[in-house]
Design a protein around this motif. Structure first.
Motif, PDB file in Angstrom:
ATOM      1  N   CYS A 197      -7.290   3.750   5.518  1.00 14.83           N
ATOM      2  CA  CYS A 197      -6.740   3.766   6.655  1.00 14.83           C
ATOM      3  C   CYS A 197      -5.211   3.171   6.712  1.00 14.83           C
ATOM      4  CB  CYS A 197      -7.628   3.289   7.937  1.00 14.83           C
ATOM      5  SG  CYS A 197      -7.756   1.547   7.857  1.00 14.83           S
ATOM      6  N   GLY A 198      -5.301   2.430   5.845  1.00 12.95           N
ATOM      7  CA  GLY A 198      -3.756   1.737   5.738  1.00 12.95           C
ATOM      8  C   GLY A 198      -3.709   0.074   5.681  1.00 12.95           C
ATOM      9  N   LYS A 199      -5.049  -0.345   5.531  1.00 16.16           N
ATOM     10  CA  LYS A 199      -5.207  -1.988   5.795  1.00 16.16           C
ATOM     11  C   LYS A 199      -4.445  -2.580   4.637  1.00 16.16           C
ATOM     12  CE  LYS A 199      -9.421  -1.176   5.416  1.00 16.16           C
ATOM     13  NZ  LYS A 199     -10.697  -0.928   5.150  1.00 16.16           N
ATOM     14  N   THR A 200      -5.000  -2.248   3.427  1.00 23.85           N
ATOM     15  CA  THR A 200      -4.117  -2.817   2.074  1.00 23.85           C
ATOM     16  C   THR A 200      -2.860  -2.573   2.410  1.00 23.85           C
ATOM     17  OG1 THR A 200      -6.218  -2.345   1.051  1.00 23.85           O
ATOM     18  CG2 THR A 200      -4.496  -2.988  -0.115  1.00 23.85           C
ATOM     19  N   THR A 201      -2.346  -1.573   2.626  1.00 26.54           N
ATOM     20  CA  THR A 201      -0.831  -1.248   2.752  1.00 26.54           C
ATOM     21  C   THR A 201      -0.251  -2.218   3.306  1.00 26.54           C
ATOM     22  OG1 THR A 201      -1.342   1.214   2.548  1.00 26.54           O
ATOM     23  CG2 THR A 201       0.907   0.535   3.515  1.00 26.54           C
ATOM     24  N   VAL A 202      -0.811  -2.674   4.722  1.00 27.06           N
ATOM     25  CA  VAL A 202      -0.262  -3.541   5.619  1.00 27.06           C
ATOM     26  C   VAL A 202      -0.423  -4.955   4.873  1.00 27.06           C
ATOM     27  CG1 VAL A 202      -0.694  -4.820   7.865  1.00 27.06           C
ATOM     28  CG2 VAL A 202      -0.924  -2.564   7.884  1.00 27.06           C
ATOM     29  N   ALA A 203      -1.206  -5.248   4.105  1.00 29.29           N
ATOM     30  CA  ALA A 203      -1.315  -6.408   3.428  1.00 29.29           C
ATOM     31  C   ALA A 203      -0.091  -6.629   2.425  1.00 29.29           C
ATOM     32  CB  ALA A 203      -2.739  -6.606   2.738  1.00 29.29           C
ATOM     33  N   LEU A 204      -0.163  -5.471   1.661  1.00 27.87           N
ATOM     34  CA  LEU A 204       1.037  -5.397   0.645  1.00 27.87           C
ATOM     35  C   LEU A 204       2.442  -5.489   1.332  1.00 27.87           C
ATOM     36  CD1 LEU A 204      -0.606  -2.931  -2.120  1.00 27.87           C
ATOM     37  CD2 LEU A 204      -0.840  -5.269  -1.922  1.00 27.87           C
ATOM     38  N   SER A 205       2.353  -4.847   2.206  1.00 28.80           N
ATOM     39  CA  SER A 205       3.581  -4.918   3.066  1.00 28.80           C
ATOM     40  C   SER A 205       4.104  -6.268   3.569  1.00 28.80           C
ATOM     41  CB  SER A 205       3.721  -4.156   4.036  1.00 28.80           C
ATOM     42  OG  SER A 205       3.435  -2.471   3.918  1.00 28.80           O
ATOM     43  N   ILE A 206       3.049  -7.175   3.815  1.00 26.01           N
ATOM     44  CA  ILE A 206       3.525  -8.545   4.003  1.00 26.01           C
ATOM     45  C   ILE A 206       3.998  -9.394   3.042  1.00 26.01           C
ATOM     46  CG2 ILE A 206       2.678 -10.591   4.947  1.00 26.01           C
ATOM     47  CD1 ILE A 206       0.448  -8.848   6.623  1.00 26.01           C
ATOM     48  N   LEU A 207       3.539  -8.923   1.882  1.00 23.56           N
ATOM     49  CA  LEU A 207       3.800  -9.722   0.541  1.00 23.56           C
ATOM     50  C   LEU A 207       5.007  -8.884  -0.111  1.00 23.56           C
ATOM     51  CD1 LEU A 207       0.382 -10.580  -0.714  1.00 23.56           C
ATOM     52  CD2 LEU A 207       2.246 -12.300  -0.566  1.00 23.56           C
ATOM     53  N   LYS A 208       5.246  -7.747   0.315  1.00 24.72           N
ATOM     54  CA  LYS A 208       6.192  -6.867  -0.200  1.00 24.72           C
ATOM     55  C   LYS A 208       6.167  -6.699  -1.685  1.00 24.72           C
ATOM     56  CE  LYS A 208      10.621  -7.682   0.864  1.00 24.72           C
ATOM     57  NZ  LYS A 208      11.800  -7.440   1.397  1.00 24.72           N
ATOM     58  N   ILE A 209       4.818  -6.361  -2.082  1.00 28.51           N
ATOM     59  CA  ILE A 209       4.390  -5.959  -3.529  1.00 28.51           C
ATOM     60  C   ILE A 209       3.848  -4.584  -3.357  1.00 28.51           C
ATOM     61  CG2 ILE A 209       4.074  -8.367  -4.467  1.00 28.51           C
ATOM     62  CD1 ILE A 209       1.010  -8.031  -3.854  1.00 28.51           C
ATOM     63  N   LEU A 210       4.415  -3.547  -2.481  1.00 27.74           N
ATOM     64  CA  LEU A 210       4.193  -2.529  -2.560  1.00 27.74           C
ATOM     65  C   LEU A 210       4.384  -1.784  -3.977  1.00 27.74           C
ATOM     66  CD1 LEU A 210       5.495  -1.806   0.812  1.00 27.74           C
ATOM     67  CD2 LEU A 210       3.153  -1.417   0.476  1.00 27.74           C
ATOM     68  N   PRO A 211       3.549  -0.816  -4.191  1.00 25.27           N
ATOM     69  CA  PRO A 211       3.592  -0.024  -5.468  1.00 25.27           C
ATOM     70  C   PRO A 211       5.141   0.749  -5.418  1.00 25.27           C
ATOM     71  CG  PRO A 211       2.093   1.058  -4.135  1.00 25.27           C
ATOM     72  CD  PRO A 211       2.497  -0.329  -3.460  1.00 25.27           C
ATOM     73  N   ALA A 212       5.671   1.292  -6.567  1.00 25.70           N
ATOM     74  CA  ALA A 212       6.769   1.962  -6.577  1.00 25.70           C
ATOM     75  C   ALA A 212       6.614   3.194  -5.728  1.00 25.70           C
ATOM     76  CB  ALA A 212       7.095   2.136  -8.191  1.00 25.70           C
ATOM     77  N   GLY A 213       7.972   3.457  -4.951  1.00 24.22           N
ATOM     78  CA  GLY A 213       7.807   4.762  -4.208  1.00 24.22           C
ATOM     79  C   GLY A 213       7.305   4.319  -2.819  1.00 24.22           C
ATOM     80  N   ALA A 214       6.721   3.222  -2.522  1.00 22.73           N
ATOM     81  CA  ALA A 214       6.473   2.893  -1.140  1.00 22.73           C
ATOM     82  C   ALA A 214       7.501   2.096  -0.394  1.00 22.73           C
ATOM     83  CB  ALA A 214       5.126   1.922  -1.262  1.00 22.73           C
ATOM     84  N   LYS A 215       7.909   2.304   0.694  1.00 21.39           N
ATOM     85  CA  LYS A 215       8.915   1.554   1.410  1.00 21.39           C
ATOM     86  C   LYS A 215       8.688   1.089   3.045  1.00 21.39           C
ATOM     87  CE  LYS A 215      13.691   2.361   2.139  1.00 21.39           C
ATOM     88  NZ  LYS A 215      14.686   2.938   2.643  1.00 21.39           N
ATOM     89  N   ILE A 216       8.907   0.126   3.175  1.00 20.00           N
ATOM     90  CA  ILE A 216       8.815  -0.746   4.540  1.00 20.00           C
ATOM     91  C   ILE A 216       9.961   0.209   5.282  1.00 20.00           C
ATOM     92  CG2 ILE A 216       8.767  -2.358   6.318  1.00 20.00           C
ATOM     93  CD1 ILE A 216       7.798  -4.063   3.989  1.00 20.00           C
ATOM     94  N   ARG A 217       9.680   1.058   6.253  1.00 15.15           N
ATOM     95  CA  ARG A 217      10.957   2.032   6.664  1.00 15.15           C
ATOM     96  C   ARG A 217      11.370   1.439   8.122  1.00 15.15           C
ATOM     97  NH1 ARG A 217      10.124   8.235   6.279  1.00 15.15           N
ATOM     98  NH2 ARG A 217      12.142   8.414   5.765  1.00 15.15           N
ATOM     99  N   LYS A 218      10.523   0.426   8.710  1.00 14.18           N
ATOM    100  CA  LYS A 218      10.922   0.139  10.036  1.00 14.18           C
ATOM    101  C   LYS A 218      10.139  -1.181  10.329  1.00 14.18           C
ATOM    102  CE  LYS A 218      10.127   3.690  12.751  1.00 14.18           C
ATOM    103  NZ  LYS A 218      10.149   4.530  13.733  1.00 14.18           N
ATOM    104  N   GLY A 219      10.600  -1.824  11.229  1.00 14.74           N
ATOM    105  CA  GLY A 219       9.992  -2.839  11.805  1.00 14.74           C
ATOM    106  C   GLY A 219      10.232  -4.177  11.068  1.00 14.74           C
ATOM    107  N   ARG A 220       9.684  -5.340  11.578  1.00 12.01           N
ATOM    108  CA  ARG A 220      10.093  -6.689  11.372  1.00 12.01           C
ATOM    109  C   ARG A 220       8.616  -7.379  10.755  1.00 12.01           C
ATOM    110  NH1 ARG A 220      13.831 -10.292  14.642  1.00 12.01           N
ATOM    111  NH2 ARG A 220      12.312 -10.121  16.245  1.00 12.01           N
ATOM    112  N   ILE A 221       8.666  -8.320   9.919  1.00 11.17           N
ATOM    113  CA  ILE A 221       7.515  -9.107   9.472  1.00 11.17           C
ATOM    114  C   ILE A 221       8.019 -10.458   9.634  1.00 11.17           C
ATOM    115  CG2 ILE A 221       5.934  -9.769   7.733  1.00 11.17           C
ATOM    116  CD1 ILE A 221       6.422  -6.716   6.684  1.00 11.17           C
ATOM    117  N   LEU A 222       7.715 -11.323  10.730  1.00 10.45           N
ATOM    118  CA  LEU A 222       8.113 -12.623  10.778  1.00 10.45           C
ATOM    119  C   LEU A 222       7.129 -13.667  10.407  1.00 10.45           C
ATOM    120  CD1 LEU A 222       9.562 -12.094  14.400  1.00 10.45           C
ATOM    121  CD2 LEU A 222      10.757 -12.486  12.609  1.00 10.45           C
ATOM    122  N   PHE A 223       7.374 -14.171   9.390  1.00 15.77           N
ATOM    123  CA  PHE A 223       6.603 -15.306   8.814  1.00 15.77           C
ATOM    124  C   PHE A 223       7.395 -16.767   9.208  1.00 15.77           C
ATOM    125  CE2 PHE A 223       5.275 -18.217   5.140  1.00 15.77           C
ATOM    126  CZ  PHE A 223       4.191 -18.288   5.527  1.00 15.77           C
TER     127      PHE A 223
END
Lengths: 318, 343, 468
Positions: free
Chosen positions: A44-70
């Motif tokens: 459902c995309g849970k892990t994608t969210v986790a990897l997005s926060i760390l920005k260690i998404l696999p090749a081909g994946a892209k954060i296309r919108k939004g902000r991650i404020l840490f």
């Protein structure tokens, strides 16, 4: 101020057939010392969210919108070398211990020392070694096992060692991706107890990813229910459990046996999770929803405050 | 099972292989038609007197004795084999029919073995480094332009026969451009033969002579390493521990060359040992093309002379090298991968 | 349409969609065509027919570098017979392009008969060498002798003697000595040239001019008799030839290449067929019979895998003698090990599959199960292995041939390269056309099989199958 705040994060995977919409407009907030449970079916995309926060998404994946404020800084525009400083020191992650999350050809201790030395280059090798031993003790692994290889550990020990490794650089936020899953129930509950006590002891902020509502209920204060890449319901654990608003959440709770509660017939949610390459229009749950209306097929519902506290839900029923 | 027991098992295996090679060698030279008691060839030396020849014939197991008229009583195959076996494990290969020198002398003391190992060592090392490095890069950019072009290029160089690469190099770099000598190990002037050349010049000139043959062998061998590294790295890069390593904040360099490569290196090590025979075959050809005075070109000359003792000895020594390489790779394997249960 | 045709069609369609595989197939078809059409493509026998000068460059090189300095093969032609002398009566008969019968009916005051061929030299480079014949038979001469001589005439300028005046006094067959061949030292010396100067390059200076090649009979008064000119010809061999020039013997390289394709394909396919058959039998036995048989066979396989193949082949061929048959057999016998291991591994996994168990439970015998159930499952592996082993055999043979262990009765690409290597490459002899075509031919043929094998592997190996 919150430690982590996601605002409309949208992550897509590029494939030969088009963009897979793995996470769509995901927003949540984790305060200091607070734990958020991210719950949903697998895929459902849970892990994608986790990897997005760390920005260690696999090749081909892209954060296309939004902000991650840490800690107030947006991570999305950071380049890789800036991001590397955030990883582990700011945000660290615990993967499933049953899987190959530890490198099989390096000693467990060396893998932890590597993390310490990377982010704190001033620490001497001897000090790092001592810290590693202490970390292992803290998660309940005998310090003498520091020189063992991962394959010499049991599944539960590996999971503990992964937790120790995640805590090596005193991160502000810990993401736990299905900790203890695929371990037997007793070990799994030990691991959860450990996480809970560590959170209290160290005042950790946490994002706990799970498909298992009961795990989340045990550790977390807040809960976000994800379906097909979007958060459909969000609120504190108690109100979501007591008063599930979204039909999907209701389904999840219905599909979940409660040991303490009264005997109920298990109800499963009919149908299959959607293909994220071509998600349904409007509310992504509408093809499986027993209360689907015309509007659900056309327009995407947004999270709206409902019920008590910060409880929000994305559904046209309310 | 401990590492020691594993080691002993590998050593026993090596010994069995050694015996197999000797049996094979013996069978080829003794049982096949065409050589007519090739062991007799081993002692053929014009300088040996008839008396000592008789003595040798008994020592080498050709005759079990002599009858009253002085005729040879042929020894049994088993006797021949035992004599042969002893000689092989003591490196007694007899005398070269062509040069009259002991075969071992022509191979070892003449510096040919060293020349071959030098050529092999340099080119194998370079081919491994280049092949692995490019393979890692290709795997990390899988599907990209670098990846696909490196696959096509290495498949092509892999298909090019060594002798062809060598001849083209001589044609272009030696004959047309004149940048490198077209063959040999050193210049054949008197001062070189007498060894009156200063050391720095020696090293420089020798490197110049080594360059083209080493490049040829490298070209031949790097492609296989590249393709294999790419394949194993691609698999390793999908593993969870790679995600962990990235999450730790490790630079991509470290992730690739430390975390992924160490896992991916096991098949590469095994392959390097297994293909050592192939590289040696390539070396034989390369030496012949470049007139590099090593074991390979010596073998080539022996073919022309029909000098069976030399051929046999070269084959035996090459087989020993390959067996040795396999043993080393087994040990390395045990050292790299802690999961090996030494079964 | 029968089922297997549909299957084959689908298979080919999938295969040709892969760019690499399609490239491989195209190259392969090209070589197969060349191999089949060899006798049509070239009229010569490889390594037997001297077609032109030695180390001739390809003919097309003159269109790249400009015509200066290049020449091609050229023959004198237009045979004619002229006579001069009062009352000379000669009857000509049976004239062909290179022969003519001359019957001298009467020559009251003697006379001269000239048999001649002409040539207009068109090239801006000298020929490499020349070779010719001037053979005739004399009969019915009535006690009188006459004088024969031969020369090449640069019209209006010089006459170069190629047959010094010789007296003919009995019925016999005559031909010049030394023969008209500019590679023969004595012939060049007769023109006053030193031994390393070729008469052809001297006579046919690189400029356009007309030449006559003349055989002259000087008859005494009262001569009658018959002179049959059997063979009268002169060929100038150019310094460029054909598509790929010539080698150190003046043999046509194109012909060698074309026939080499035949041999390479035969060697590669037959040797691989042997390997595959052996590997199949041994792998199936090891995998299916298991236990002791498996242990023994696999130990043996491993041992053979370790033995370096080329040195072993060298020793074997050197011992038994170079023959194409042996080389193919040896290549086959030492190429099965890898395939046997693959087959064994496949059988081991297949053996545990439910459908085999089911067949066993239904009472099927080992042989039946193997043929009906195991075979179809390893066919794809066989394709892959076939494609990937062929280059090994081709290059193996080429390597042996290169080292001088090829069959002396054949010409393979490896032999071509081996001979080129023996002839040596230096600044004086940059015969790249002798090296590049056979080398590239080996490389491209191998590559086409490798590409095919790679593609087949990707198609059949589920591990490598791309996610779509």
């Amino acid at each position: 101020m919150s430690v982590l705040q996601l605002e409309g994060v949208t992550t897509h995977y590029r494939t030969l057939r088009g963009w897979v919409r793995a996470a769509e407009n995901v927003s949540f907030e984790v305060g200091k010392g607070e734990a958020l449970g991210l719950v949903g079916e697998s895929g459902c995309g849970k892990t994608t969210v986790a990897l997005s926060i760390l920005k260690i998404l696999p090749a081909g994946a892209k954060i296309r919108k939004g902000r991650i404020l840490f800690d107030g800084t947006d991570l999305v525009p950071l380049n890789d070398s800036e991001m590397r400083k955030v990883r582990w020191k700011g945000v660290s992650i615990v993967f499933q211990g049953a899987m190959n999350a530890m490198n099989p050809v390096f000693k467990v201790g060396d893998q932890i020392i590597e993390a310490i030395k990377l982010h704190e280059p001033d620490v001497t090798k001897a000090d790092a070694y001592k810290r590693t031993e202490a970390l292992l003790e803290m998660v309940g692994v005998d310090a003498s096992r520091v020189n063992n290889y991962p394959h010499e550990f049991s599944g539960g020990m590996r999971q503990r060692a992964l937790i120790a490794m995640a805590l090596a650089c005193n991160p502000k936020l810990l993401i736990a991706d299905e900790p203890g899953t695929a371990l037997d129930v007793i070990v799994q509950s030990q691991v959860l107890q450990l996480m809970k006590s560590l959170k209290e002891k160290l005042g950790l902020s946490m994002v706990m990813i799970s498909h298992d509502l009961s795990i989340v209920a045990e550790v977390c204060e807040k809960i976000a229910i994800m379906y097909a890449g979007s958060i459909v319901e969000y609120g504190d654990v108690e109100s979501v459990f007591k008063e599930p608003l979204h039909p999907y959440t209701q389904g999840l709770l219905g599909a979940f046996p409660s040991i303490k509660g009264e005997k109920k017939k298990l109800i499963s949610i009919p149908g299959q999770p959607p293909d994220l390459l071509h998600p349904p229009t409007g509310c992504r749950f509408h093809p499986r929803c027993p209360y689907a209306m015309e509007v659900c097929k056309k327009e995407v519902p947004v999270l709206q405050k409902q019920g008590s506290g910060e409880h929000t839900v994305a559904c046209y029923l309310y | 099972m401990g590492f020691r027991l594993y080691l002993i098992k590998r050593l026993i295996n090596t010994a069995i292989l050694l015996v197999f090679v000797i049996v094979l060698n013996f069978a080829i030279f003794e049982l096949l038609p065409g050589t007519q008691g090739s062991i007799a060839n081993l002692i053929q030396n014009p300088r040996v007197s008839p008396d000592s020849l008789r003595h040798l014939e008994i020592v080498y197991g050709i005759c079990s004795g002599f009858d009253a008229s002085g005729k040879c009583i042929p020894a049994s195959v088993w006797t021949k084999f035992t004599v042969y076996f002893t000689r092989m494990i003591t490196f007694d290969f007899g005398t070269s029919q062509q040069t009259g020198d002991p075969v071992l002398y022509d191979i070892v003391n003449s510096g040919r073995l060293v020349n071959t190992l030098l050529l092999l060592g340099v080119s194998t090392a370079i081919a491994l480094v280049i092949g692995i490095f490019l393979g890692v890069i290709a795997a990390s950019r899988r599907g990209g332009l670098f990846d696909s072009s490196s696959v096509v290029v290495s498949l092509t160089t892999y298909s090019l026969p060594t002798f062809f690469i060598g001849l083209v190099f001589i044609l272009v770099f030696a004959a047309i451009l004149g940048w490198f000598p077209g063959g040999g190990v050193t210049p054949s002037t008197t001062e070189w033969i007498k060894g009156q050349v200063p050391l720095t010049e020696q090293i420089l000139v020798r490197m110049k002579y080594l360059f083209l043959p080493a490049l040829t062998l490298t070209m031949y061998f790097y492609g296989g390493n590249l393709l294999l590294t790419r394949a194993t790295m691609t698999e390793a890069l999908t593993e969870d521990y790679i995600t962990t390593a990235r999450a730790k904040g490790l630079p991509e360099r470290t992730v690739l060359f430390k975390h992924a490569l160490k896992n991916a290196s096991l098949p590469i090590v095994t392959n390097a040992a297994l293909s050592f025979g192939t590289i040696l075959s390539g070396a034989i050809i390369t030496e012949t093309v470049f007139n590099w005075d090593g074991m390979g070109s010596w073998l080539f000359k022996a073919i022309g002379w029909h000098d069976f003792p030399v051929m046999q000895a070269v084959f035996y020594i090459i087989a020993l090298c390959v067996i040795g390489a396999n043993l080393v790779s087994d040990i390395l394997y045990g050292m790299i991968d802690p999961r090996i249960k030494y079964e | 349409m029968p089922f297997w045709v549909v299957r084959l069609k689908n298979f080919l369609a999938t295969l040709l969609k892969n760019k690499l595989a399609a490239t491989g197939v195209v190259f392969l078809l090209f070589f197969v065509f060349i191999a089949l059409a060899a006798p049509i493509l070239t009229p010569y026998t490889p390594s037997r027919d001297v077609v032109s000068g030695r180390f001739d460059a390809p003919a097309w090189i003159s269109s790249i570098n400009g015509p200066t300095g290049y020449s091609q093969n050229l023959a004198f032609s237009a045979l004619s017979a002229n006579q001069s002398g009062t009352g000379l009566n000669v009857q000509r008969s049976a004239q062909t392009a290179t022969s003519v019968d001359l019957t001298i009916l009467s020559a009251p005051q003697g006379g001269i008969i000239q048999v001649a061929e002409t040539l207009s030299y068109p090239y801006l480079g000298p020929p490499k060498w020349m070779g010719g014949e001037a053979k005739f038979t004399v009969s019915g001469i009535s006690g009188k002798s006459f004088v024969v001589s031969g020369y090449i005439e640069r019209v209006g300028e010089y006459k170069f003697p190629v047959w010094l005046p010789t007296i003919v006094n009995r019925s016999d067959t005559y031909s010049p000595h030394p023969s008209i061949d500019s590679t023969v030292i004595a012939f060049n010396q007769q023109l006053g040239l030193n031994s390393n100067f070729d008469a052809a390059t001297y006579i046919f200076a690189p400029r356009k001019a007309n030449y006559n090649y003349v055989l002259q009979f000087t008859l005494p008064p009262g001569f009658t008799g018959e002179i049959q000119v059997i063979q009268f010809s002169l060929i100038l061999y150019g310094n460029t030839w054909g598509l790929f020039g010539t080698d150190s013997q003046g043999y046509d390289i194109t012909t060698q290449l074309v026939y080499g394709a035949r041999l390479s394909l035969i060697i590669g396919l037959v040797a691989t067929a042997i390997s595959i058959a052996l590997g199949l039998v041994i792998g199936l036995m090891a995998g299916y019979l298991g236990k002791i048989v498996d242990e023994v066979l696999m130990r043996f396989t491993d041992m053979l895998l370790v033995i370096p193949t080329l040195p072993l082949l060298i020793v074997l061929v050197a011992t038994i003698g170079p023959s194409l048959l042996y080389i193919i057999l040896f290549l086959g016998f030492f190429g099965w090990m890898g395939f046997a291991r693959v087959i064994r591994a496949q059988v081991l996994t297949l053996r545990e599959r439910p459908f085999i168990e089911a067949a066993k439970a239904a009472g099927a015998g080992t042989g039946y199960i193997t043929v009906r159930h195991v075979f179809p499952n390893i066919v794809s592996l066989t394709y892959v292995s076939l494609a990937l082993s062929v280059p090994g055999a081709i290059v193996g043979e080429a390597a042996l041939s290169f080292l001088g262990l090829g069959d002396p009765n054949t010409t393979t690409w490896g032999q071509m390269l081996g001979r080129a290597n023996n002839a040596g490459i230096n600044t004086a002899n940059l015969a790249w056309w002798w090296i590049v075509p056979p080398g590239l031919a080996i490389a491209i043929l191998s590559l086409s099989f490798v590409l095919l094998g790679y593609a087949l592997d990707e198609m059949f190996n589920p591990k490598l199958r791309k996610r779509r």
